[in-house]
Scaffold this motif. Structure first.
Motif, PDB file in Angstrom:
ATOM      1  N   ASN A 177       0.842  -1.183   0.000  1.00 15.79           N
ATOM      2  CA  ASN A 177       0.000   0.000   0.000  1.00 15.79           C
ATOM      3  C   ASN A 177       0.884   1.243   0.000  1.00 15.79           C
ATOM      4  O   ASN A 177       0.932   2.004   0.933  1.00 15.79           O
ATOM      5  N   VAL A 205      -2.605  -7.751 -14.854  1.00 18.87           N
ATOM      6  CA  VAL A 205      -3.068  -7.002 -13.690  1.00 18.87           C
ATOM      7  C   VAL A 205      -3.690  -7.915 -12.640  1.00 18.87           C
ATOM      8  O   VAL A 205      -3.317  -7.886 -11.465  1.00 18.87           O
ATOM      9  N   TYR A 210      -7.201   2.081 -12.613  1.00 15.08           N
ATOM     10  CA  TYR A 210      -7.550   1.393 -11.373  1.00 15.08           C
ATOM     11  C   TYR A 210      -8.345   0.142 -11.741  1.00 15.08           C
ATOM     12  O   TYR A 210      -9.305   0.219 -12.511  1.00 15.08           O
ATOM     13  N   THR A 246      -9.198  -7.054  -3.598  1.00 12.27           N
ATOM     14  CA  THR A 246      -8.085  -6.133  -3.824  1.00 12.27           C
ATOM     15  C   THR A 246      -8.419  -5.085  -4.871  1.00 12.27           C
ATOM     16  O   THR A 246      -9.345  -5.237  -5.676  1.00 12.27           O
ATOM     17  N   HIS A 255      -6.069  -2.396  -7.521  1.00 16.63           N
ATOM     18  CA  HIS A 255      -4.730  -2.121  -8.027  1.00 16.63           C
ATOM     19  C   HIS A 255      -4.705  -0.805  -8.805  1.00 16.63           C
ATOM     20  O   HIS A 255      -5.691  -0.434  -9.445  1.00 16.63           O
ATOM     21  N   ILE A 296      -2.419   1.042 -11.828  1.00 16.48           N
ATOM     22  CA  ILE A 296      -1.449   0.736 -12.875  1.00 16.48           C
ATOM     23  C   ILE A 296      -1.106   2.008 -13.637  1.00 16.48           C
ATOM     24  O   ILE A 296      -2.000   2.780 -14.010  1.00 16.48           O
ATOM     25  N   LYS A 356       2.718  -1.749 -12.009  1.00 21.80           N
ATOM     26  CA  LYS A 356       1.744  -1.693 -10.926  1.00 21.80           C
ATOM     27  C   LYS A 356       2.297  -0.747  -9.871  1.00 21.80           C
ATOM     28  O   LYS A 356       3.375  -0.953  -9.323  1.00 21.80           O
ATOM     29  N   THR A 359       0.554   0.526  -7.003  1.00 20.03           N
ATOM     30  CA  THR A 359       0.194   0.173  -5.634  1.00 20.03           C
ATOM     31  C   THR A 359      -1.033  -0.729  -5.649  1.00 20.03           C
ATOM     32  O   THR A 359      -1.762  -0.786  -6.637  1.00 20.03           O
ATOM     33  N   SER A 360      -1.242  -1.456  -4.558  1.00 20.07           N
ATOM     34  CA  SER A 360      -2.405  -2.315  -4.388  1.00 20.07           C
ATOM     35  C   SER A 360      -2.878  -2.221  -2.949  1.00 20.07           C
ATOM     36  O   SER A 360      -2.108  -1.862  -2.050  1.00 20.07           O
TER      37      SER A 360
END
Length: 399
Positions: A2, A335, A360, A368, A370, A372, A379, A381-382
């Motif tokens: 995160n 993704v 997104y 989840t 993500h 991109i 990527k 953040t997730s």
């Protein structure tokens, strides 16, 4: 993971927003990462959320920081809810059982602004106006989204269709209103009204009319079961599908490109067709091209990139980036895991929302979300959320 999204990947500069007072919402408990609203005005202002995202889940809404994806607030809201950008820097339209409600996403609260009516449908942003179409009544509401900041319902234009139907409308820069024609039994095409609501054009050669998108030079299109209908410079033009039944029901447009991205279904008897082809509609040349992705997708898979790129989230788990001019698939960005579109359109599936250079993508099976970078394919953040999400949207200024 995160981590923070770097500022250059977001639309514009970071929003310098003052704290906003929490307005009416529902719920009643808090934690260190998310707060459920308690049905009354907060004694302290909510901290403004930067470029917020809004995701729906069964029973409510998540508001997330668009940079870090940190969950800022949970709002309880029963029923099947849908979300769309309202057209300004703060608000998101929420389609509920009772009508359209306005969410102050940066201030983390539902406002008192509501457009009541059964079956709230499409939300369209174009030429500095936002247009709502209520399917159960056929009512069209047009307003300036920047007026939402007053906290009061904006003064605006209202038009009621001759018959209620699942429709869509868009207001052009000069005040002309393009709105679909139909009833509960069938939908046939579209009409155009001048700024005084006088009909000035009509075309009923668009069976099953559905969806809307605008391209460069204000070419506006609605989809048909046998092609697509374009309105531009005061004239309707029909582009036929290469198949007798070639339905283009969902489209995505970009001011940076004269080419529209659409889905494409060719089996009229399928309970749920899972197509592998998308359509590219050149509004200047009035031509339609089909591109086979080699994978299927859903109606929540279509979007446009910052330079007009055509983006499709495939059931292979990849984000497919297509050159709209040539139809070439330039890049495939892995993704999420492989998935299949559910039979029920209201059921959750991976969903794509694009804002600026950031795509997104939700992955409901893993709870989840993500982020991109569309240009680098990395990527950024997730985040893992408490519950699986369904629809995904956020604040977007303008079209």
């Amino acid at each position: 993971m995160n981590t923070s999204i770097r500022g250059r990947a977001l639309t514009g500069t970071a929003l310098a927003l003052a704290a906003a007072t929490v307005l009416t919402a529902c719920g009643g408990e808090s934690s260190s990462t998310a707060t459920k609203s308690d049905g009354a005005a907060s004694a302290t202002p909510a901290v403004a959320v930067k470029e917020p995202l809004v995701a729906t889940f069964d029973g409510g809404l998540y508001i997330l920081d668009g940079e870090s994806l940190k969950l800022a607030r949970t709002i309880e809201l029963p029923g099947f809810n849908r979300v769309n950008p309202a057209g300004d820097k703060d608000h998101v339209m929420v389609s509920t059982d009772s009508g359209f409600r306005v969410l102050n996403a940066t201030g983390q609260a539902l406002t008192d602004i509501e457009y009541k009516g059964a079956k709230p449908g499409h939300v369209v942003r174009h030429a500095a106006k936002t247009v709502l179409f209520t399917d159960g009544t056929g009512e069209v509401n047009v307003f300036d989204p920047t007026a939402l900041s007053s906290g009061k319902k904006p003064a605006g234009r209202t038009y009621t269709s001759a018959e209620a139907h699942h429709g869509v409308a868009i207001e052009l820069a000069d005040g002309r209103l393009v709105s679909t024609l139909g009833n509960e039994e069938k939908r046939t095409g579209a009409l155009v009204l001048d700024r005084n609501d006088k009909e000035i054009a009509r075309n009923e050669d668009c069976p099953g009319v559905h969806g809307e998108a605008a391209a460069k030079n204000e070419a506006v299109a609605v989809g048909c079961e046998d092609g697509i209908l374009i309105y531009q410079n005061g004239t309707f033009t029909k582009i036929d599908s290469p198949d007798d039944y070639g339905r283009i029901g969902n489209q995505a447009g970009s001011d940076a490109s004269p080419v529209l991205l659409g889905d494409y279904k060719s089996d009229p008897d399928a309970e749920l067709e899972r197509p592998t082809r998308v359509s590219l509609i050149d509004t200047e040349k009035k031509k339609l091209r089909l591109v086979d992705l080699g994978t299927s997708y859903s109606f929540r898979s279509l979007a446009r990139g910052p330079h007009g790129e055509a983006l499709v989230l495939g059931t292979d788990g990849a984000l497919h980036i297509i050159d709209p001019e040539t139809g070439t698939i330039e890049k495939k960005i892995p993704v999420v895991g492989e998935w299949q579109e559910p039979l029920d359109w209201q059921q959750a599936r991976p969903t794509l929302f694009v804002r600026g250079h950031v795509a997104y993508v939700s992955e409901p099976g893993k709870k989840t979300l993500h982020a991109i970078d569309v240009e680098t394919g990395k990527k950024m953040t997730s985040v893992t959320l408490p519950k699986s999400t369904n629809e995904l949207s956020g604040v977007v200024v303008g079209h």
